[in-house]
Design a protein around this motif. Structure first.
Motif, PDB file in Angstrom:
ATOM      1  N   GLY A   1      13.632  -2.879 -10.027  1.00  0.00           N
ATOM      2  CA  GLY A   1      14.053  -1.405  -8.522  1.00  0.00           C
ATOM      3  C   GLY A   1      13.466  -1.817  -7.117  1.00  0.00           C
ATOM      4  O   GLY A   1      12.933  -3.111  -7.036  1.00  0.00           O
ATOM      5  N   GLY A   2      14.114  -1.161  -6.096  1.00  0.00           N
ATOM      6  CA  GLY A   2      14.137  -1.536  -4.591  1.00  0.00           C
ATOM      7  C   GLY A   2      14.133  -3.016  -4.158  1.00  0.00           C
ATOM      8  O   GLY A   2      15.606  -3.236  -4.464  1.00  0.00           O
TER       9      GLY A   2
ATOM     10  N   GLU B   1       3.321  -6.866  -8.760  1.00  0.00           N
ATOM     11  CA  GLU B   1       4.362  -6.880  -9.785  1.00  0.00           C
ATOM     12  C   GLU B   1       4.237  -7.976 -10.682  1.00  0.00           C
ATOM     13  O   GLU B   1       3.918  -8.791 -10.290  1.00  0.00           O
ATOM     14  CB  GLU B   1       5.905  -6.593 -10.034  1.00  0.00           C
ATOM     15  CG  GLU B   1       5.860  -4.879  -9.285  1.00  0.00           C
ATOM     16  CD  GLU B   1       7.518  -4.349 -10.149  1.00  0.00           C
ATOM     17  OE1 GLU B   1       8.219  -5.259 -10.119  1.00  0.00           O
ATOM     18  OE2 GLU B   1       7.411  -3.375  -9.780  1.00  0.00           O
TER      19      GLU B   1
ATOM     20  N   LYS C   1       6.746  -6.113  -4.777  1.00  0.00           N
ATOM     21  CA  LYS C   1       8.442  -4.721  -4.549  1.00  0.00           C
ATOM     22  C   LYS C   1       8.361  -3.788  -3.705  1.00  0.00           C
ATOM     23  O   LYS C   1       6.402  -3.253  -3.019  1.00  0.00           O
ATOM     24  CB  LYS C   1       8.271  -4.318  -6.061  1.00  0.00           C
ATOM     25  CG  LYS C   1       9.020  -3.175  -6.146  1.00  0.00           C
ATOM     26  CD  LYS C   1       9.001  -2.566  -7.330  1.00  0.00           C
ATOM     27  CE  LYS C   1       8.503  -1.292  -7.262  1.00  0.00           C
ATOM     28  NZ  LYS C   1       8.857  -0.068  -9.030  1.00  0.00           N
TER      29      LYS C   1
ATOM     30  N   SER D   1       9.413  -0.859  -2.086  1.00  0.00           N
ATOM     31  CA  SER D   1       9.472   0.772  -2.791  1.00  0.00           C
ATOM     32  C   SER D   1      10.347   1.704  -1.474  1.00  0.00           C
ATOM     33  O   SER D   1       8.924   1.948  -0.831  1.00  0.00           O
ATOM     34  CB  SER D   1       9.492   1.274  -4.124  1.00  0.00           C
ATOM     35  OG  SER D   1       7.889   1.568  -4.451  1.00  0.00           O
ATOM     36  N   GLU D   2      11.053   2.595  -1.800  1.00  0.00           N
ATOM     37  CA  GLU D   2      11.256   4.042  -0.595  1.00  0.00           C
ATOM     38  C   GLU D   2      10.770   5.346  -1.553  1.00  0.00           C
ATOM     39  O   GLU D   2      11.296   4.890  -2.047  1.00  0.00           O
ATOM     40  CB  GLU D   2      12.017   3.514  -0.243  1.00  0.00           C
ATOM     41  CG  GLU D   2      12.245   4.467   1.735  1.00  0.00           C
ATOM     42  CD  GLU D   2      13.093   5.345   1.510  1.00  0.00           C
ATOM     43  OE1 GLU D   2      13.364   6.980   1.816  1.00  0.00           O
ATOM     44  OE2 GLU D   2      14.652   5.949   0.452  1.00  0.00           O
ATOM     45  N   SER D   3      10.555   6.386  -0.900  1.00  0.00           N
ATOM     46  CA  SER D   3      10.237   7.425  -1.617  1.00  0.00           C
ATOM     47  C   SER D   3      10.110   8.116  -0.284  1.00  0.00           C
ATOM     48  O   SER D   3       9.126   8.352  -0.024  1.00  0.00           O
ATOM     49  CB  SER D   3       9.402   8.150  -2.406  1.00  0.00           C
ATOM     50  OG  SER D   3       9.252   9.148  -2.656  1.00  0.00           O
TER      51      SER D   3
ATOM     52  N   TYR E   1       7.197   3.910   2.570  1.00  0.00           N
ATOM     53  CA  TYR E   1       7.635   3.349   1.892  1.00  0.00           C
ATOM     54  C   TYR E   1       6.440   2.375   1.299  1.00  0.00           C
ATOM     55  O   TYR E   1       5.206   2.439   1.511  1.00  0.00           O
ATOM     56  CB  TYR E   1       7.437   1.620   2.610  1.00  0.00           C
ATOM     57  CG  TYR E   1       9.458   1.668   3.467  1.00  0.00           C
ATOM     58  CD1 TYR E   1      10.951   1.026   2.597  1.00  0.00           C
ATOM     59  CD2 TYR E   1       9.344   2.584   4.367  1.00  0.00           C
ATOM     60  CE1 TYR E   1      11.746   1.607   2.885  1.00  0.00           C
ATOM     61  CE2 TYR E   1      11.310   2.906   5.140  1.00  0.00           C
ATOM     62  CZ  TYR E   1      11.646   2.179   4.292  1.00  0.00           C
ATOM     63  OH  TYR E   1      13.352   2.654   4.230  1.00  0.00           O
TER      64      TYR E   1
END
Length: 190
Positions: A27-28, A20, A7, A9-11, A15
Motif C-alpha cells: 500500500g502507499g 518494511e 513505504k 503512506s498518507e493519512s 505522511y
C-alpha cells in the motif's frame, strides 16, 4: 541479502515513512527492496524520467613532506553520482529526503533490519540504496551500490510542468554487467 522496502503512506495530509520487511511496499508509495524480482524494472519503476546524469570521479589529496620538493598525490576515494530528473507526480521523494511528520528521514535507506538509517552510523554492506540503470536499447545494466540521497530539487515553470531531480552518491565502485547484480556488497568494497 537485505530484503527491505521503504513505504511512504498518507493519512489526512500527513505522511509517514517506514521500513518494511517486504519485497514491495504494501500500500502507499515507496521504494522496492533489492531482490531479483524487482531488479529487472518492475511496473512501478520510474518510467517518466527526462534525464539521467552519471558522474564518476575520484577525490585526491596532496601530501607534502618536509624537506622534499615533490608533493605526493594520493587517491582518497572514488565516488559515483547519479542525478535522476523526472516529471513530479507526487511527494514521495520529498518525504523520503526531508522526512515525515515524525522526523523519519529515508535518504540513507534501511539498516539490515527494517529500521531507517540515520546517516550517523558507520556504513555497512546493507547501507543505502541500489540503483539499476539500463539505457534504452541496451542490454547492459549499470549497478550503483550503497547510494544515499544527497540532493533533492524541484523545478517550477510558468506552464505548470514540475520536474524533480534527485541526486544519489555512492563511494562503492559501480558495476556494468549484462545481468542485474543483486549480490551483497562485499566488505572490501565499502
Amino acid at each position: 541479502m537485505s530484503n527491505h522496502s521503504i513505504k511512504v503512506s498518507e493519512s489526512s495530509g500527513d505522511y509517514a515513512v517506514v521500513g518494511e520487511a517486504a519485497v514491495v511496499p504494501g500500500g502507499g508509495f515507496g521504494i522496492n527492496a533489492r531482490a531479483a524480482a524487482n531488479a529487472v524494472f518492475a511496473d512501478d519503476a520510474l518510467v517518466d524520467i527526462t534525464g539521467v546524469d552519471i558522474g564518476i570521479g575520484a577525490m585526491d589529496e596532496d601530501i607534502d613532506y618536509l624537506g622534499h620538493n615533490t608533493p605526493l598525490k594520493a587517491e582518497v576515494r572514488k565516488n559515483t553520482t547519479v542525478t535522476l530528473t523526472f516529471k513530479r507526480k507526487n511527494v514521495v521523494f520529498d518525504v523520503l529526503y526531508t522526512g515525515d511528520k515524525n522526523g523519519n528521514i529515508a535518504r540513507w535507506g534501511t539498516t539490515s533490519g527494517t529500521a531507517l538509517n540515520t546517516g550517523l552510523e558507520e556504513p555497512t554492506t546493507y547501507y543505502g540504496y541500489r540503483l539499476y540503470i539500463q539505457m534504452k536499447g541496451s542490454n547492459e545494466i549499470f549497478t550503483i551500490k550503497n547510494c544515499q540521497m544527497t540532493a533533492s530539487n524541484i523545478t517550477l515553470s510558468p506552464d505548470g510542468t514540475q520536474e524533480q531531480s534527485i541526486e544519489f552518491t555512492s563511494m562503492v565502485q559501480p558495476k556494468l554487467n549484462s545481468t542485474v547484480d543483486v549480490a551483497d556488497t562485499g566488505d572490501g568494497e565499502i
